[in-house]
Design an enzyme around this catalytic site. Sequence first.
Site, PDB file in Angstrom:
ATOM      1  CE  LYS A 118      -3.837  -2.105   2.374  1.00  0.00           C
ATOM      2  NZ  LYS A 118      -4.912  -1.922   3.335  1.00  0.00           N
ATOM      3  CD  GLU A 202      -5.150   5.582   4.569  1.00  0.00           C
ATOM      4  OE1 GLU A 202      -6.295   5.111   4.777  1.00  0.00           O
ATOM      5  OE2 GLU A 202      -4.515   5.348   3.541  1.00  0.00           O
ATOM      6  CG  HIS A 237     -12.667  -6.372   5.828  1.00  0.00           C
ATOM      7  ND1 HIS A 237     -12.787  -5.035   5.541  1.00  0.00           N
ATOM      8  CD2 HIS A 237     -12.325  -6.440   7.132  1.00  0.00           C
ATOM      9  CE1 HIS A 237     -12.501  -4.338   6.625  1.00  0.00           C
ATOM     10  NE2 HIS A 237     -12.223  -5.160   7.606  1.00  0.00           N
ATOM     11  NE  ARG A 294      -8.713 -10.095  -6.672  1.00  0.00           N
ATOM     12  CZ  ARG A 294      -8.524  -9.289  -5.651  1.00  0.00           C
ATOM     13  NH1 ARG A 294      -7.310  -8.889  -5.342  1.00  0.00           N
ATOM     14  NH2 ARG A 294      -9.536  -8.843  -4.934  1.00  0.00           N
TER      15      ARG A 294
HETATM   16  C1  MV4 Z   1     -10.394   2.717   5.353  1.00  0.00           C
HETATM   17  C2  MV4 Z   1     -11.642   2.926   5.978  1.00  0.00           C
HETATM   18  C3  MV4 Z   1     -11.866   4.138   6.564  1.00  0.00           C
HETATM   19  N1  MV4 Z   1     -10.907   5.090   6.575  1.00  0.00           N
HETATM   20  N2  MV4 Z   1      -9.475   3.691   5.368  1.00  0.00           N
HETATM   21  C4  MV4 Z   1     -10.981  -1.915   4.473  1.00  0.00           C
HETATM   22  C5  MV4 Z   1     -10.410  -2.751   3.387  1.00  0.00           C
HETATM   23  C6  MV4 Z   1      -9.250  -2.017   2.866  1.00  0.00           C
HETATM   24  N3  MV4 Z   1      -9.168  -2.154   1.453  1.00  0.00           N
HETATM   25  C7  MV4 Z   1      -9.467  -0.609   3.271  1.00  0.00           C
HETATM   26  N4  MV4 Z   1     -10.553  -0.599   4.195  1.00  0.00           N
HETATM   27  C8  MV4 Z   1     -10.962   0.545   4.777  1.00  0.00           C
HETATM   28  N5  MV4 Z   1     -10.083   1.566   4.781  1.00  0.00           N
HETATM   29  C9  MV4 Z   1      -9.734   4.839   5.980  1.00  0.00           C
HETATM   30  N6  MV4 Z   1      -8.798   5.789   6.011  1.00  0.00           N
HETATM   31  C10 MV4 Z   1     -12.566   1.902   5.960  1.00  0.00           C
HETATM   32  C11 MV4 Z   1     -12.238   0.704   5.380  1.00  0.00           C
HETATM   33  C12 MV4 Z   1     -13.248  -0.305   5.434  1.00  0.00           C
HETATM   34  C13 MV4 Z   1     -13.814  -0.810   4.292  1.00  0.00           C
HETATM   35  C14 MV4 Z   1     -13.413  -0.389   3.026  1.00  0.00           C
HETATM   36  C15 MV4 Z   1     -13.986  -0.915   1.905  1.00  0.00           C
HETATM   37  C16 MV4 Z   1     -14.968  -1.873   2.034  1.00  0.00           C
HETATM   38  C17 MV4 Z   1     -15.362  -2.303   3.251  1.00  0.00           C
HETATM   39  C18 MV4 Z   1     -14.801  -1.789   4.396  1.00  0.00           C
HETATM   40  C19 MV4 Z   1     -15.237  -2.229   5.631  1.00  0.00           C
HETATM   41  C20 MV4 Z   1     -14.674  -1.725   6.756  1.00  0.00           C
HETATM   42  C21 MV4 Z   1     -13.677  -0.769   6.651  1.00  0.00           C
END
Ligand code: MV4
Length: 499
Positions: A118, A202, A237, A294
């Site tokens: 990341k 973040e 997730h 992917r």
């Molecule tokens: C976040 C967020 C809130 N704020 N970043 C979860 C999976 C990963 N790809 C990134 N994720 C998140 N990052 C910040 N700064 C909330 C999530 C997140 C989330 C993101 C996408 C789909 C589902 C999720 C479920 C919980 C938290």
Amino acid sequence: MTKIRKLLVANRGEIALRVMRTAREMGIRTVAIYSEADRLSPHVRYADEAVCVGPAPSAESYLKADVIIDVCRKLNVDAIHPGYGFLSENAAFARLVREAGLIFVGPSPEAIEIMGSKLGAKAAVAAYNIPMVPGTPDAIMDRGEAKRTAAQIGYPILIKASAGGGGKGMRIVEREEEFDEGMDRAVSEAISAFGDGSVFIEKYVTSPRHVEIQVLGDQHGNIIHLFERECSVQRRHQKVVEEAPSAILTPQIRAEMGRCAVDVARACGYYGAGTVEFIVDDQLNFYFLEMNTRLQVEHPVTEQITGIDLVKQMIYIAEGKPLEIRQEALEIKGHAVEVRVYAEDPANNFLPDVGTLHTYVRPQGNGVRLDDGFEEGMTIPIFYDPMIAKLITYGATREEAIEKMIRAIDEYQISGVQTTLPFCRFVMEHEAFRSGQFDTHFVQRYFTPEMLQQTGDATETRLAAALAAYLLETGKPKGKAAAGEVVTQKSKWRERRLG
Ligand code: MV4
């Protein structure tokens, strides 16, 4: 330009079939690999040739890079499609494939590597104007400094593992007093899960939506986007429902996000099919999170609304052909919804419920697409992801696609295992989903097992489902009803809400 004549699909189940179907349409011969647990799988029978690569555990079969490459040599294979999961985002594998003189149907090992981190992804896109959540641009080395940054951006903050993905290695910190404990846990989790303790912080966006953009790039520097997929309905997730387009994006925001996604791809010299993941806040601000290198599980909704076969494009790109699709020529037509059907019991905390598909009757009809990898009588192995199928519906409008989904779910007859179908139906009927007003907390906020109105114990429910399926398949009205008699069928789940 190298024409692919024979393609090995290094995967199993629905995605192996999905890829082989397109290969066959293109006149490409197909090779399946399979584990001892998958001997009787449809993907094995569908392929022109099939080779057993080892025992059931993935580490001894589907992940055996050297064995798979050996199969390619022996069978004169030109190219490998990795599907999703398994070796699909393994840069070392992509490199081995290249070194063996084979074509990897996917991005370069370098792009996989950059986006696998990341922090690497953030660094790569730094030269472009891509909105990102406020936070630290590098791995945290100095806690005091990180704490000051956290105070500046304001709590709550999120500690993320650089090597993480799909929600693994994340930790929310609500206030400064919890900072040290959060860091300790995040770092040790990251080390044990990924062997890499690099973390960054973040600002925590509390109620985001998950919106991702599909991109396609060729090996000549042309990159286009194929609009968005909305994937906010997820549980721990694990995506449950996906749709395209998103119910909330305006054409303007869509175009901006699309441009950003193309720049992210450009930043790592991307070619192949990829997905750029964003979160969107309640003000419709969007922020780049990561890129998945992917073909994704939910790619069919994009295929439905664009009319483009993504696997076909991946194969053309791998052959070195320039993209023939112009961004300006692309438009969204209609609306598509996908639900993932898992062998899990939604009434029992979504515990995997693998077993034998005693009844397996597929939904059909206008606007229904079913990507599955099982047949009636087959046993779902415990060794892999328990996804049975992806059910996709397509309609002129979002409402039509949802109505079709409910109808398709009601036609789908599965007995022998509990599935997430009733849960998916619950989502389709829910007011928040219907209105488009939902975020990543949808399941947590609205779902309790009682809502599925499953009465009796699991055995009883199972017997009832099996009996219902049996009656549907066998005796029923024909012969039993007298002339003029009206026979009514009971809804499987509950009466449809009217109006
Ligand atoms: C976040 C967020 C809130 N704020 N970043 C979860 C999976 C990963 N790809 C990134 N994720 C998140 N990052 C910040 N700064 C909330 C999530 C997140 C989330 C993101 C996408 C789909 C589902 C999720 C479920 C919980 C938290």
